[in-house]
Design a protein around this motif. Structure first.
Motif, PDB file in Angstrom:
ATOM      1  N   VAL A  26      -4.380  -0.540  -1.646  1.00 50.72           N
ATOM      2  CA  VAL A  26      -5.119   0.521  -0.939  1.00 50.72           C
ATOM      3  C   VAL A  26      -6.425   0.152  -1.223  1.00 50.72           C
ATOM      4  CG1 VAL A  26      -5.025   2.998  -1.438  1.00 50.72           C
ATOM      5  CG2 VAL A  26      -2.667   1.478  -1.904  1.00 50.72           C
ATOM      6  N   MET A  27      -7.164   0.061  -2.357  1.00 51.28           N
ATOM      7  CA  MET A  27      -8.326  -0.174  -1.897  1.00 51.28           C
ATOM      8  C   MET A  27      -9.332  -1.013  -0.740  1.00 51.28           C
ATOM      9  SD  MET A  27      -9.482   0.201  -6.002  1.00 51.28           S
ATOM     10  CE  MET A  27      -8.938  -0.067  -7.481  1.00 51.28           C
ATOM     11  N   PRO A  48      -3.120  -0.691  -6.424  1.00 50.39           N
ATOM     12  CA  PRO A  48      -4.314  -0.393  -5.988  1.00 50.39           C
ATOM     13  C   PRO A  48      -5.376  -1.541  -5.364  1.00 50.39           C
ATOM     14  CG  PRO A  48      -3.266  -0.207  -8.249  1.00 50.39           C
ATOM     15  CD  PRO A  48      -2.959  -0.996  -7.281  1.00 50.39           C
ATOM     16  N   ALA A  96       0.742  -1.277  -0.211  1.00 47.11           N
ATOM     17  CA  ALA A  96       0.030  -0.078   0.049  1.00 47.11           C
ATOM     18  C   ALA A  96       0.984   1.169   0.466  1.00 47.11           C
ATOM     19  CB  ALA A  96      -0.971   0.349   0.520  1.00 47.11           C
TER      20      ALA A  96
END
Lengths: 105, 286
Positions: B16-17, B13, B7
């Motif tokens: 992080v998501m 992505p 992250a």
């Protein structure tokens, strides 16, 4: 461009991702001559696609302010400003960071 | 360490998501992150209650899902959006339940899923199936059955269905069961007891003259059935997740299913906007 995400200023590393407001990650993208901070390349691509769609629909050359409210679960309700003009819309993205729904409010 | 690296260093992505959706949108240092992740997966009240609590946070918390908000006073467009997208959901639902029947060797699970398939798709004890009640609701709202059946799902519904099919194809039957039956919590009235801010729909609809009988018949079925269904399934999921030592796998899969479900519920709204364009202002212009 002034960017407000869920009530807080965003777009710089110490403030948060220009699309979702998160402070994870370390990704930058130049948008309209400004270097903006994003948590990941997906958010960056979604943001660029959204800005292009606003410009296409309004005919504006630039956006002075963008207010974004919402998240993945709800979609995002936004207001774009150019001088004294305002453009309100709802946007939702697909899995490829493209625009799945864009509706003027 | 892995999560932090992915992250914070790689800006990956998917990591992080996941953190944004489940832990925090605010960056945490490596020690805080480790502690938060550990706490997040703890199940002091059991796995079934963990699933309930997560469902409430995502769909019935301080910022409830907009489709559920729209269901408090649903217009014809909202209900038709429900019908058109949900026919695809229901058909996929029974196809996935049949994969659980195929792969599980436990009698209670096989019986539960076969009964559920009957209730949802075939009809049971002389009563019409939920699928049939859904189509009747659409007809009562002025749409021909042929037209409903001929309307393909929106991209959001297609994407959600793909997610659930991938789970069924690649994950264990316990995870598949959890991914599907945790979604029945949406109509579980007992969630209000655990902190849900509103019900699935305003129950006064069931006695209102504003709605055709077929709308009330469909909504009543879910309203009366899903407490039993979701509760019983969650207890089986908890039992078998423990027996097979796959509690964390189940938790991760359930969260993936919730993300797909959210997308799917937005598609019901999207369909409603197609039918009633002025609705977008009412839902998002407030």
């Amino acid at each position: 461009m002034k960017i407000i995400v869920n009530g807080k200023e965003a777009g710089a590393k110490e403030k948060g991702c220009a699309l979702c407001g998160a402070t994870w990650g370390d990704y930058y993208e130049e948008v309209d001559g400004e270097r903006l901070f994003f948590c990941c390349n997906y958010c960056a691509l979604e943001f660029v696609n959204m800005v292009n769609e606003i410009k296409r629909r309004t005919g504006w050359g630039k956006i002075d302010e963008l207010i974004i409210n919402g998240n993945y679960y709800t979609g995002r309700t936004c207001v774009a400003k150019n001088g004294d003009k305002e453009f309100k819309f709802y946007v939702k993205f697909n899995e490829e960071a493209g625009i799945e729904t864009f509706r003027e409010i | 360490m892995h999560m932090n690296e992915m992250a914070n260093v790689k800006s990956d992505p998917s990591h992080v998501m996941w953190l944004n959706r489940n832990i925090s949108t605010g960056r945490l240092d490596v020690h805080e992150l480790a502690r938060s992740l550990e706490e997040f997966f703890l199940t002091p009240e059991g796995l079934a209650m963990w699933i309930r609590r997560r469902f409430i946070e995502k769909f019935y918390g301080n910022n409830p899902h907009p489709f559920i908000v729209a269901m408090q006073n649903p217009t014809r467009g909202v209900l038709l959006g429900y019908v058109i997208e949900h026919q695809h959901f229901l058909k996929n639902w029974v196809r996935i339940l049949s994969s659980i029947v195929f792969r599980s060797d436990r009698d209670d699970v096989i019986k539960y899923e076969l009964e559920n398939i009957a209730v949802e798709f075939l009809g049971y004890n002389g009563k019409p199936s939920h699928y049939e009640l859904l189509l009747r609701m659409g007809e009562a709202l002025g749409m021909k059955r042929k037209e409903i059946l001929a309307t393909p799902p929106l991209p959001g519904t297609q994407s959600a269905i793909r997610t659930w099919r991938k789970i069924a194809e690649n994950k264990s039957w316990v995870e598949t069961m959890a991914a599907m039956h945790s979604l029945e919590l949406v109509a579980d009235r007992s969630l209000v007891k655990y902190g849900a801010k509103l019900p699935y729909f305003n129950p006064s609809i069931l006695s209102s003259d504003k709605y055709p009988q077929e709308v009330k018949d469909f909504l009543r079925e879910g309203y009366e059935a899903d407490i039993y269904h979701a509760g019983e399934a969650l207890n089986m999921i908890e039992k078998y997740a423990e027996e097979f030592g796959i509690k964390e796998d189940v938790q991760v899969t359930v969260l993936k299913s919730f993300d797909a479900f959210s997308k799917y519920l937005l598609s019901r709204l999207e369909r409603a906007f197609e039918i009633e364009p002025s609705l977008v202002k009412e839902v998002f212009g407030r």
